[in-house]
Design a protein around this motif. Structure first.
Motif, mmCIF file in Angstrom:
data_model
loop_
_atom_site.group_PDB
_atom_site.id
_atom_site.type_symbol
_atom_site.label_atom_id
_atom_site.label_comp_id
_atom_site.label_asym_id
_atom_site.label_seq_id
_atom_site.Cartn_x
_atom_site.Cartn_y
_atom_site.Cartn_z
ATOM 1 N N THR A 106 0.883 -1.091 -0.140
ATOM 2 C CA THR A 106 -0.020 0.222 0.035
ATOM 3 C C THR A 106 0.875 1.479 -0.069
ATOM 4 O OG1 THR A 106 -1.812 -1.116 1.274
ATOM 5 C CG2 THR A 106 -1.631 1.231 1.208
ATOM 6 N N ASN B 271 1.481 3.232 3.600
ATOM 7 C CA ASN B 271 2.183 2.258 4.525
ATOM 8 C C ASN B 271 3.727 2.383 3.890
ATOM 9 O OD1 ASN B 271 0.191 1.406 6.365
ATOM 10 N ND2 ASN B 271 -0.306 -0.445 4.985
ATOM 11 N N ASN C 297 -5.173 -2.379 8.995
ATOM 12 C CA ASN C 297 -4.558 -0.976 8.833
ATOM 13 C C ASN C 297 -4.972 0.052 9.861
ATOM 14 O OD1 ASN C 297 -2.632 -1.084 6.141
ATOM 15 N ND2 ASN C 297 -4.611 -2.060 5.389
ATOM 16 N N HIS D 134 2.019 -2.554 13.441
ATOM 17 C CA HIS D 134 2.991 -1.510 12.777
ATOM 18 C C HIS D 134 3.074 -0.395 13.362
ATOM 19 C CE1 HIS D 134 0.974 -4.170 9.124
ATOM 20 N NE2 HIS D 134 2.155 -4.540 9.646
ATOM 21 N N GLN E 270 5.454 3.022 12.470
ATOM 22 C CA GLN E 270 4.551 4.210 11.925
ATOM 23 C C GLN E 270 4.356 5.438 12.884
ATOM 24 O OE1 GLN E 270 0.798 2.254 10.671
ATOM 25 N NE2 GLN E 270 1.979 1.705 8.563
ATOM 26 N N PHE F 128 -6.822 6.395 5.760
ATOM 27 C CA PHE F 128 -7.118 5.604 6.941
ATOM 28 C C PHE F 128 -7.976 6.071 7.714
ATOM 29 C CE2 PHE F 128 -2.459 4.930 5.676
ATOM 30 C CZ PHE F 128 -2.433 3.470 5.411
ATOM 31 N N GLU G 198 -4.062 -4.543 2.066
ATOM 32 C CA GLU G 198 -2.467 -4.736 2.317
ATOM 33 C C GLU G 198 -2.149 -6.035 2.204
ATOM 34 O OE1 GLU G 198 0.867 -4.600 2.330
ATOM 35 O OE2 GLU G 198 0.313 -2.438 2.743
ATOM 36 N N VAL H 71 0.940 -8.453 5.330
ATOM 37 C CA VAL H 71 0.857 -8.371 6.616
ATOM 38 C C VAL H 71 1.631 -9.543 7.138
ATOM 39 C CG1 VAL H 71 -0.952 -8.713 8.396
ATOM 40 C CG2 VAL H 71 -1.620 -7.313 6.464
#
Length: 396
Positions: free
Chosen positions: A63, A66, A329, A350, A354, A379, A392, A395
């Motif tokens: 994505t 991401n 996500n 994540h 992030q 998002f 995504e 993962v």
């Protein structure tokens, strides 16, 4: 809600996401002099997701957003002194750029190629290797059933998660953000807005903005405001083992089976998430179950890296993923019914990598009224209402 104190922003949760938000708010010139409070239930962070993370960062996603988020995260880690030094003291986050290696079977090879093309176009530094080249580069690996892999050459690897949390926290406090060890037990709303919080200590505080950064307890916090947040705490285990064999150049390896393994100090760590259809209950439990290691991980490790037939398990720990139930996500930004109540939740493993970009983005929503540095609107919470998941494919 009557209150003895007013804050411009109250952040619920002082882990790496909440502390990143507090840092960016406190550091933003356009927000100078404003009052920012982080409410954290446990200053020891003993059971928090941040310190129990495996502490890794990658750009190998499918994505665009991401990938962009983690590109900034890597830049932040490599230049942490520019942001998080306090009085000349630079935090040591121990970023080791050893790379990720995503392995692909023949069936998965076209997807890996497609992902690699997008990653390279956005500036990721990784290399696609067919099985022969992979074998030449990493002779200790069994590649017989593989079409190849994608290896991060820089900007990917692992680091000290607790050190990053403490660096964000220390810098935020040095810039005037306040931290309070307490638990939010209520969220007041009035005229379509969040107006403040009640605390377990009995205090009530008013606020212009409330941010839910409560990790595994994010759904509970949202419910205090009468909102449904489809995020659940799921237990993830990390197993530690020793192996006498030398494995030069070993990155963090992601096997097609879903298991991962990487060096850690003089040993190794590994783990695997439940597959679709396997039990994966909502839980805040942190007790370790060795069954996945014995029945799944060890045989899988030995198949992929024959030297791992002879290993010695030495320890394990469990932590929590805050799983976004729609699509794994993040859920970022306001709820349409309470536009000053912001989500920073559902990172599904994540969140650590992030946190620099998400903290900056939430600051931009509050201070500037919209996403500026990166457009993270994809998002938003509204996709939950639309039942519009983001696909995504990488993962872990």
């Amino acid at each position: 809600m009557s209150s003895s104190k007013h804050y411009d922003v109250i952040v619920v949760g002082g882990g790496v996401i909440g502390s990143a938000i507090a840092y960016w708010l406190a550091a933003e010139p356009g927000f100078a002099g404003r009052r920012v409070l982080v409410v954290e239930r446990d200053f020891s962070y003993r059971d928090g997701s941040t310190g129990r993370s495996a502490g890794s960062i990658r750009q190998q996603f499918s994505t665009r957003e991401n990938i962009e988020i983690s590109l900034f995260g890597a830049h932040f880690l490599k230049n942490v002194a520019d942001w998080l030094a306090v009085e000349g003291e630079v935090p040591e986050v121990g970023f080791r750029e050893k790379g990720y290696l995503f392995l692909a079977s023949p069936a998965g090879w076209p997807v890996l190629q497609e992902n690699h093309a997008l990653q390279k176009a956005l500036g990721a530094d990784n290399l696609l290797l067919e099985s022969a080249a992979l074998q030449a580069r990493l002779p200790w690996m069994n590649v017989e059933d593989l079409a190849g892999g994608c290896l991060g050459l820089s900007m990917e690897g692992w680091f000290d998660p607790f050190a990053l949390l403490q660096a964000f926290r220390r810098k935020a406090r040095s810039l005037g953000a306040e931290y309070r060890e307490d638990q939010v037990t209520g969220i007041a709303t009035a005229n379509g807005r969040a107006s403040g919080v009640a605390l377990a200590s009995g205090a009530t505080l008013s606020a212009d903005w409330v941010v839910d950064a409560a990790g595994p307890r994010a759904r509970e916090v949202a419910a205090l405001a009468g909102l449904d947040l489809p995020v659940a705490p799921r237990k993830r285990q990390v197993f530690v083992f020793d192996c006498k064999a030398e494995l030069p150049g070993m990155p963090l390896v992601i096997d097609p089976s879903g298991l991962y393994v990487r060096p850690e100090g003089s040993g190794f760590i590994c783990g695997i998430a439940p597959k679709a259809g396997e039990p994966d209950p909502d839980t805040l439990d942190l007790e370790v179950d060795w069954t996945p290691f014995e029945e799944v991980l060890w045989p899988g490790l030995a198949q992929r890296i024959p030297a791992f037939e002879a290993i010695k398990p030495t320890g394990a720990w469990a932590g929590h993923y805050s799983v976004s139930l729609l699509d794994h996500n993040a859920i970022l930004g306001p709820h349409p019914e309470l536009p000053n109540f912001l989500f920073a939740n559902g990172f599904s493993g994540h969140g650590l990598q992030q946190s620099p970009a998400v903290g900056r983005g939430i600051m931009e929503l509050i201070v500037h009224g919209g996403w500026r540095s990166l457009d993270l609107s994809r998002f938003d919470y509204e996709r939950i209402l639309r039942n519009d998941p983001i696909l995504e494919r990488n993962v872990v």
